[in-house]
Design an enzyme around this catalytic site. Sequence first.
Site, PDB file in Angstrom:
ATOM      1  N   ARG A   1      -7.155   5.989  -5.404  1.00 15.34           N
ATOM      2  CA  ARG A   1      -6.878   7.414  -5.557  1.00 15.34           C
ATOM      3  C   ARG A   1      -7.164   7.876  -6.989  1.00 15.34           C
ATOM      4  O   ARG A   1      -7.776   8.925  -7.203  1.00 15.34           O
ATOM      5  CB  ARG A   1      -5.430   7.699  -5.164  1.00 15.34           C
ATOM      6  CG  ARG A   1      -5.126   7.328  -3.725  1.00 15.34           C
ATOM      7  CD  ARG A   1      -3.630   7.278  -3.443  1.00 15.34           C
ATOM      8  NE  ARG A   1      -3.025   8.603  -3.513  1.00 15.34           N
ATOM      9  CZ  ARG A   1      -1.716   8.827  -3.412  1.00 15.34           C
ATOM     10  NH1 ARG A   1      -0.887   7.786  -3.273  1.00 15.34           N
ATOM     11  NH2 ARG A   1      -1.250  10.052  -3.469  1.00 15.34           N
TER      12      ARG A   1
ATOM     13  N   ILE B   1       0.868  -1.178   0.000  1.00  9.76           N
ATOM     14  CA  ILE B   1       0.000   0.000   0.000  1.00  9.76           C
ATOM     15  C   ILE B   1       0.905   1.228   0.000  1.00  9.76           C
ATOM     16  O   ILE B   1       2.086   1.146   0.342  1.00  9.76           O
ATOM     17  CB  ILE B   1      -0.985   0.028   1.192  1.00  9.76           C
ATOM     18  CG1 ILE B   1      -0.242  -0.069   2.528  1.00  9.76           C
ATOM     19  CG2 ILE B   1      -2.023  -1.072   1.060  1.00  9.76           C
ATOM     20  CD1 ILE B   1      -1.177  -0.012   3.741  1.00  9.76           C
ATOM     21  N   ASP B   2       0.353   2.361  -0.387  1.00 10.81           N
ATOM     22  CA  ASP B   2       1.147   3.577  -0.514  1.00 10.81           C
ATOM     23  C   ASP B   2       1.702   4.044   0.828  1.00 10.81           C
ATOM     24  O   ASP B   2       1.148   3.743   1.889  1.00 10.81           O
ATOM     25  CB  ASP B   2       0.293   4.702  -1.113  1.00 10.81           C
ATOM     26  CG  ASP B   2      -0.197   4.381  -2.518  1.00 10.81           C
ATOM     27  OD1 ASP B   2       0.492   3.619  -3.209  1.00 10.81           O
ATOM     28  OD2 ASP B   2      -1.264   4.887  -2.889  1.00 10.81           O
ATOM     29  N   LYS B   3       2.748   4.830   0.736  1.00 13.07           N
ATOM     30  CA  LYS B   3       3.414   5.368   1.932  1.00 13.07           C
ATOM     31  C   LYS B   3       2.423   6.043   2.869  1.00 13.07           C
ATOM     32  O   LYS B   3       2.438   5.802   4.080  1.00 13.07           O
ATOM     33  CB  LYS B   3       4.493   6.368   1.498  1.00 13.07           C
ATOM     34  CG  LYS B   3       5.118   7.150   2.640  1.00 13.07           C
ATOM     35  CD  LYS B   3       6.064   8.216   2.114  1.00 13.07           C
ATOM     36  CE  LYS B   3       6.574   9.092   3.244  1.00 13.07           C
ATOM     37  NZ  LYS B   3       7.462  10.186   2.751  1.00 13.07           N
TER      38      LYS B   3
END
Length: 361
Positions: free
Chosen positions: A268, A164-166
Site C-alpha cells: 500500500r 496481513i491487514d484487516k
Amino acid sequence: MEYIDDDDEELLLEPEEDSPEGLELYEHFKIEVDKGQKAERIDKYLFERMQHSSRNRIQKAAQAGFIHVNGSPVKSNYKVRPEDVITLMLDRPKHDNTIEAEDIPLDVVYEDDSLMVVMKPAGLVVHPGAGNFHGTLINAIAWHLRGLASFDANDPEVGLVHRIDKDTSGLLLIAKTPEAKSSLGKQFFYKTTHRSYIALVWGNIVDEQGRIEGNISRDPKDRLRMTVFPPESDIGKPAVTHYKVIERFGYTTLIECVLETGRTHQIRAHMKHIGHPLFGDERYGGREILRGQRSSSYKAFVQNGFKICPRQALHAKTLGFVHPVTGEQMDFTSPLPDDLSALIDKWRGFIKGSDGRIKTE
C-alpha cells in the site's frame, strides 16, 4: 517470530473523562533507555518507539502526569538519560489481552500436525489489539484447535507466523508447534518464502514490470499510515516490492506484487509512493477518483466500484515455503474473493465498451 504487524489502532494516552485526582495508576508501557543514548526530549524519544501514538498524545499524557521516569512523573521536555526507566502509567487497568477461543467460521486450506494454512476474508482482524479484542482470526484458530492440548493460543512460540491487514484478503500461515514456528519464522526472515499479491491500482503503470525500494516507517503526520523514505536514510526499515502488470484498464492497472520483505502496509505504501495507490484504499488516498473522465456517468461507475469492493483492492494470492518437518516445498494458491473478482470484471466491461476511446494515464 511474527513478521507483519497489522494493528491499525492508536494507543489511547489521554485521561478518562472525569478522572478524579489521586486515582490509582496502572502500567501500560515500559522501556529502559540504552546506555549509549544521547540526550533527547522524552516526547520525541517515545514518539519514535510507541508506534501507534502521536507526539501530541504523548505530550498530553505527560501533561496529565502519565509519563514517569524512574518512578516520578516528568514533562514532555524532559531529556532522557542513559538507563532511565520510562513507564506509561494510565488511569485505567490495561486491557486483558488473553486470547479466548471463539466459534468463528474458519476457511482451512491445509492442515497437518505442524501447521495450518488458512484463507482470511477481508474485514477480519488477524490478532486482538486496541479496539479489536474479540472476533479475530486468532480467536477462530483458538476455537479450531481447542482440542489440541499442545496448542495454546496465548503462547507466542506458536500461532501466526506472519500477518496481513484487516481489509486485505488471502492466505496466512499458522504454526502449531514451537519448532514449526521457529523454522517458518526463519524462512520469512531470510526471505526464502514466496508470497505474491494481486492488486488493482490507480493509473496506467508504464513499465510491464518493476522494482520498488524504499524504507518504510510511520508517517509523522499520520501515525496510522506508513510512508516511504530513501533506502540510504536511517529512517524506517528496508523494503522491496517487485511488481508485474497483468492487465490494463486505461485508468487502472491489475498487477501482481511479490514481496522481498514484509513490512507493515508495504504494498500500500510503496504503490502510493510511485503514484499508483490501490483502488479503494482510503488510508492511502485510493478511495477518490484519481484518474479518468469528468463525466457524471464515469463518476457513477467508479463510485459503484467502491461499493462493489469497499476496501483496498489487495489479495494475498500465493504462499510458498518449505515444510519445517518433511523439508517438502509447499505451495498454495487462492482464488480471488468475490468482491475483487467482481470489481475486475467491472473494469474489463468498462474498457471493452469504450472501443479504444480511453486515454491511458
